[in-house]
Design a protein around this motif. Structure first.
Motif, PDB file in Angstrom:
ATOM      1  N   THR A 451     -44.060  17.244  20.315  1.00 20.88           N
ATOM      2  CA  THR A 451     -43.712  18.662  20.352  1.00 20.88           C
ATOM      3  C   THR A 451     -44.588  19.435  19.374  1.00 20.88           C
ATOM      4  N   LEU A 452     -44.564  20.764  19.530  1.00 23.09           N
ATOM      5  CA  LEU A 452     -45.329  21.617  18.611  1.00 23.09           C
ATOM      6  C   LEU A 452     -44.807  21.402  17.185  1.00 23.09           C
ATOM      7  N   ARG A 453     -43.469  21.271  17.068  1.00 21.11           N
ATOM      8  CA  ARG A 453     -42.887  21.056  15.741  1.00 21.11           C
ATOM      9  C   ARG A 453     -43.380  19.727  15.143  1.00 21.11           C
ATOM     10  N   ASP A 454     -43.379  18.668  15.955  1.00 20.20           N
ATOM     11  CA  ASP A 454     -43.867  17.356  15.470  1.00 20.20           C
ATOM     12  C   ASP A 454     -45.270  17.501  14.897  1.00 20.20           C
ATOM     13  N   ASN A 455     -46.091  18.264  15.608  1.00 20.51           N
ATOM     14  CA  ASN A 455     -47.487  18.403  15.193  1.00 20.51           C
ATOM     15  C   ASN A 455     -47.628  19.197  13.904  1.00 20.51           C
ATOM     16  N   ILE A 456     -46.819  20.238  13.785  1.00 22.05           N
ATOM     17  CA  ILE A 456     -46.929  21.065  12.576  1.00 22.05           C
ATOM     18  C   ILE A 456     -46.354  20.324  11.369  1.00 22.05           C
ATOM     19  N   THR A 457     -45.260  19.596  11.601  1.00 22.38           N
ATOM     20  CA  THR A 457     -44.585  18.953  10.459  1.00 22.38           C
ATOM     21  C   THR A 457     -45.053  17.509  10.263  1.00 22.38           C
ATOM     22  N   TYR A 458     -46.217  17.159  10.797  1.00 28.15           N
ATOM     23  CA  TYR A 458     -46.656  15.754  10.752  1.00 28.15           C
ATOM     24  C   TYR A 458     -46.681  15.198   9.325  1.00 28.15           C
ATOM     25  N   ALA A 459     -47.187  16.001   8.375  1.00 32.61           N
ATOM     26  CA  ALA A 459     -47.292  15.512   6.996  1.00 32.61           C
ATOM     27  C   ALA A 459     -45.963  15.646   6.256  1.00 32.61           C
ATOM     28  N   VAL A 460     -45.125  16.565   6.728  1.00 36.01           N
ATOM     29  CA  VAL A 460     -43.847  16.816   6.043  1.00 36.01           C
ATOM     30  C   VAL A 460     -42.725  16.831   7.085  1.00 36.01           C
ATOM     31  N   PRO A 461     -42.321  15.651   7.557  1.00 36.62           N
ATOM     32  CA  PRO A 461     -41.344  15.619   8.663  1.00 36.62           C
ATOM     33  C   PRO A 461     -40.012  16.290   8.320  1.00 36.62           C
ATOM     34  N   ASP A 462     -39.693  16.401   7.015  1.00 35.40           N
ATOM     35  CA  ASP A 462     -38.396  16.986   6.653  1.00 35.40           C
ATOM     36  C   ASP A 462     -38.518  18.456   6.250  1.00 35.40           C
ATOM     37  N   ALA A 463     -39.576  19.122   6.706  1.00 36.06           N
ATOM     38  CA  ALA A 463     -39.760  20.539   6.349  1.00 36.06           C
ATOM     39  C   ALA A 463     -38.598  21.377   6.885  1.00 36.06           C
ATOM     40  N   THR A 464     -38.239  22.423   6.127  1.00 37.66           N
ATOM     41  CA  THR A 464     -37.128  23.272   6.583  1.00 37.66           C
ATOM     42  C   THR A 464     -37.645  24.262   7.621  1.00 37.66           C
ATOM     43  N   GLU A 465     -36.694  24.876   8.327  1.00 32.77           N
ATOM     44  CA  GLU A 465     -37.046  25.850   9.366  1.00 32.77           C
ATOM     45  C   GLU A 465     -37.847  26.999   8.748  1.00 32.77           C
ATOM     46  N   ALA A 466     -37.413  27.430   7.537  1.00 35.12           N
ATOM     47  CA  ALA A 466     -38.084  28.572   6.892  1.00 35.12           C
ATOM     48  C   ALA A 466     -39.527  28.214   6.562  1.00 35.12           C
ATOM     49  N   GLU A 467     -39.747  26.991   6.089  1.00 31.91           N
ATOM     50  CA  GLU A 467     -41.118  26.565   5.753  1.00 31.91           C
ATOM     51  C   GLU A 467     -41.997  26.528   6.999  1.00 31.91           C
ATOM     52  N   VAL A 468     -41.414  26.034   8.094  1.00 34.46           N
ATOM     53  CA  VAL A 468     -42.185  25.965   9.345  1.00 34.46           C
ATOM     54  C   VAL A 468     -42.524  27.374   9.814  1.00 34.46           C
ATOM     55  N   ARG A 469     -41.534  28.269   9.768  1.00 32.76           N
ATOM     56  CA  ARG A 469     -41.757  29.658  10.215  1.00 32.76           C
ATOM     57  C   ARG A 469     -42.858  30.310   9.377  1.00 32.76           C
ATOM     58  N   ARG A 470     -42.849  30.016   8.078  1.00 38.10           N
ATOM     59  CA  ARG A 470     -43.827  30.622   7.167  1.00 38.10           C
ATOM     60  C   ARG A 470     -45.255  30.240   7.583  1.00 38.10           C
ATOM     61  N   VAL A 471     -45.482  28.937   7.858  1.00 42.04           N
ATOM     62  CA  VAL A 471     -46.853  28.528   8.201  1.00 42.04           C
ATOM     63  C   VAL A 471     -47.236  28.985   9.607  1.00 42.04           C
ATOM     64  N   ILE A 472     -46.227  29.122  10.464  1.00 40.47           N
ATOM     65  CA  ILE A 472     -46.515  29.630  11.820  1.00 40.47           C
ATOM     66  C   ILE A 472     -47.050  31.053  11.705  1.00 40.47           C
ATOM     67  N   GLU A 473     -46.413  31.798  10.803  1.00 39.37           N
ATOM     68  CA  GLU A 473     -46.834  33.182  10.581  1.00 39.37           C
ATOM     69  C   GLU A 473     -48.235  33.210   9.963  1.00 39.37           C
ATOM     70  N   LEU A 474     -48.422  32.353   8.932  1.00 38.20           N
ATOM     71  CA  LEU A 474     -49.722  32.326   8.252  1.00 38.20           C
ATOM     72  C   LEU A 474     -50.859  31.959   9.207  1.00 38.20           C
ATOM     73  N   ALA A 475     -50.573  31.007  10.103  1.00 41.30           N
ATOM     74  CA  ALA A 475     -51.621  30.534  11.011  1.00 41.30           C
ATOM     75  C   ALA A 475     -51.669  31.355  12.308  1.00 41.30           C
ATOM     76  N   ARG A 476     -50.882  32.434  12.335  1.00 42.28           N
ATOM     77  CA  ARG A 476     -50.859  33.316  13.511  1.00 42.28           C
ATOM     78  C   ARG A 476     -50.518  32.540  14.794  1.00 42.28           C
ATOM     79  N   LEU A 477     -49.434  31.756  14.702  1.00 37.58           N
ATOM     80  CA  LEU A 477     -49.063  30.929  15.856  1.00 37.58           C
ATOM     81  C   LEU A 477     -47.852  31.475  16.618  1.00 37.58           C
ATOM     82  N   GLU A 478     -47.368  32.661  16.195  1.00 36.21           N
ATOM     83  CA  GLU A 478     -46.131  33.171  16.822  1.00 36.21           C
ATOM     84  C   GLU A 478     -46.289  33.292  18.328  1.00 36.21           C
ATOM     85  N   GLY A 479     -47.478  33.773  18.758  1.00 35.99           N
ATOM     86  CA  GLY A 479     -47.726  33.954  20.194  1.00 35.99           C
ATOM     87  C   GLY A 479     -47.608  32.636  20.942  1.00 35.99           C
TER      88      GLY A 479
END
Ligand code: ATP
Length: 620
Positions: A451-479
């Protein structure tokens, strides 16, 4: 890439091809399963004994019926023997199969652990499809050998030995004649064994090559299709298939010659016993009963001896597969994490907080390195990255920029010079400790099936939702999250095939940012981005330096002209070092690189020529 030659059997160093060594190897494989081997052997022997007892009981039953005696106890005994033999056989087979599965499981665990940790150079020397087939095809063949051949060998040898002892007792001379005939058969079998092993090795190598070539074609399918290469790829793989077939047929041919050789030997010994033994019957020292008994015991040799010979043949076939497994297990590998000094569990708190601020996060001192001897790529490279600094590495294609990343990632060790993390020599730290300090977004933008989440959290599998949202925003992945069916839980295809190249690049960036390393390594982070996203990424990089240091490689100097320091690489050395404006005046190499991209000093209007190969395909 120098793949494994499938047409050539490759004995490992110190390879001992004798049957004894092969049997010893197979026996060694059962370490940890000896109870099962003993139980299976005992059950098989018990089964044989129960089988041998049945004719005796049947004979008594026939005699008893002739004398009109009570029959049912004998019939009950016969039925009990029959059922017990069947049950013993079933349990013995299960114990054997389970032991075979256990051996294969152990080998597969070891192989997987090894293959994931090979020294980086080894992946260039061996084809991944071939390595995969060692975990799958070779271990499967070995299971059959371990579970079947070893017990056949042990039980066959025991039963044959028993028969031989009794034959010695009855008539040693006749036994000698039988032994000579059997020895002739053994010589035929021995001459076939070498060929069987070589053919089996060739077959397993060809199966590995089929997997490797298929992987080559499937890994570049669009290119293969566009260039109409399907038939060529099929023909290429077809050659391997033919080689596997030829080797398989040869193995079958040699194995099928073995059975008649054994049968001929047994029949020959019967004839000898009959003729010579018959001539020697004189009613005094050699009775007719002796001859009959000897003949019966000779017949007991038939089955066990053929199973011993068959087992030896099977073991030689298995050795072909084992040879390939052993080669893979002996390839040089990085020490596993369990072997390296204990490292901190990633906390997502940048490592730099725990080290003195005055030491640079990364320093290269006089680094020399080449992938192959006498062809240096780096020749005394030195530079450092301070805390919260953004350093850019620029230089012509092939100057060695990605090689610096490979060294910093400790995929390779420098030939000379020192690599320092937080002032500590890398050689004094475990590889895991070095890698814990960094996160990499490289040119290959690896996206794995999941999944997209698996790929983003590969190095940090226990990342929180807020942390994931933050990097999605930083990397302009919302679209991407909005568009992807299933959003963050949407599955990305093999190698991220359902995303555009730019989207894959931003997924890789989000993954690197989520790790919140002390040092972020970005290799061509904008190569697949359009100018809008490139500008956005430049802003992200500036923001990120509030949290960590950044070392960035980019051909497009517009991405890096705001870096705190730009290191110009030329011919494996630091040609110049400074800020964009300084370098424009002081470094001819940098000026040349900048001129090709119509870059003016920072602050003035920038016009970037996007190289054709990186021009965006889709507007975001
Ligand atoms: P680019 O800007 O084109 O990405 P680069 O500056 O990053 O180039 P590197 O990828 O570091 O250059 O390569 C430096 C040299 O090392 C090149 O000559 C390349 O052919 C060689 N090289 C790179 N990787 C390997 C490898 N795995 N084995 C052997 N040689 C290699």
């Amino acid at each position: 890439m120098t793949g494994t030659d499938p047409d050539r059997a490759q004995p490992a160093a110190g390879d001992d091809r004798s049957t004894r060594a092969a049997v010893a190897t197979m026996y060694r494989l059962t370490t940890g399963h000896r109870t099962s081997v003993t139980a299976a052997t005992a059950l098989t022997l018990a089964g044989s004994a129960l089988g041998l007892a049945q004719p005796l009981v049947a004979k008594h039953a026939v005699d008893a019926s002739g004398r009109e005696q009570v029959l049912w106890p004998l019939l009950l005994l016969l039925a009990t023997l029959f059922v017990t033999e069947a049950a013993t056989g079933a349990v013995g087979r299960f114990v054997l199969e389970r032991m075979g599965e256990g051996v294969v499981r152990g080998l597969r665990h070891s192989l997987v652990a090894r293959l994931l940790r090979l020294e980086m150079r080894e992946y260039g020397r061996h084809r991944s499809g071939d390595l995969i087939s060692r975990v799958t095809a070779d271990t499967t063949l070995l299971r059959e050998v371990v579970s079947q051949a070893l017990v056949d060998l042990v039980t066959g040898a025991l039963v044959a030995a028993g028969a031989i002892v009794l034959m010695v007792w009855i008539d040693p001379l006749l036994l000698l004649l039988v032994a000579l005939t059997v020895a002739a058969a053994a010589a035929v079998v021995a001459s076939l064994l070498k060929g069987i092993r070589a053919a089996s090795e060739r077959m397993q190598n060809s199966v590995g090559a089929i997997a490797a070539d298929l992987e080559r074609a499937l890994g570049a399918l669009p290119m293969v299709r566009v260039h109409r290469g399907e038939d060529r790829e099929a023909a290429r793989i077809g050659v391997r298939v033919e080689a596997a077939h030829t080797a398989g047929v040869r193995t079958a041919k040699l194995a099928s010659v073995m059975s008649p050789a054994v049968e001929l030997a047994v029949q020959g010994s019967f004839l000898i016993v009959l003729v010579i033994g018959g001539l020697r019957v004189d009613g005094r020292t050699h009775s007719l009963g002796d001859l009959v008994a000897f003949l019966l015991y000779a017949s007991y040799l038939v089955l066990p001896l053929s199973s011993v010979f068959r087992a030896v043949g099977l073991i030689q076939r298995g050795m072909g597969a084992y040879q390939r497994i052993e080669q893979a297990l002996s390839l040089p590998a990085e020490p596993s994490q369990r072997e390296t000094p204990p490292v901190r569990v990633r906390t997502r708190e940048p490592v730099r907080q725990t080290v003195p601020r005055e030491e640079p996060v990364l320093a290269l001192r006089d680094i020399g390195f080449g992938y192959v001897p006498d062809r240096p790529v780096l020749r005394g490279l030195s530079f450092s990255v301070a805390h919260r600094q953004q350093v850019a590495l620029v230089g012509r294609s092939g100057a060695g920029k990605s090689t610096v990343f490979a060294l910093v990632s400790r995929f390779y060790e420098p030939d000379s010079g020192v690599l320092l993390f937080d002032g500590l020599p890398a050689t004094g730290l475990s590889r895991a400790a070095c890698r814990e300090r960094i996160a990499v977004d490289d040119q290959n933008t690896h996206v794995v099936h999941g999944t997209l989440r698996d790929n983003i959290t590969y190095a940090v599998p226990d990342a929180t939702e807020a942390e994931v949202r933050r990097v999605i925003e930083l990397a302009r992945l919302e679209g991407v999250v909005r568009r992807l069916p299933g959003g963050l839980s949407g599955v990305l295809g093999e190698r991220g095939g359902t995303l555009s190249a730019g989207e894959r690049q931003r997924v890789a960036l989000a993954r690197a940012l989520l790790a919140r390393p002390a040092l972020l390594l970005l290799d061509e982070p904008t190569s697949h981005l359009d100018t809008v996203n490139e500008t956005a990424l430049t802003t992200v990089m500036r923001d990120v330096t509030r949290e960590c240091s950044v070392l960035v490689v980019a051909h497009r100097l517009s991405t890096v002209q705001h870096a705190d320091r730009i290191v110009v690489l030329d011919n494996g050395r630091t040609a110049a070092c400074g800020r964009h404006e300084e370098l424009l005046t002081s470094s001819p190499t940098y000026r040349e690189l900048a001129a090709g991209q119509m870059l003016r000093p920072a602050g003035t209007r920038t016009s970037t020529v996007t190289p054709a190969r990186t021009r965006p395909r889709h507007p975001l």
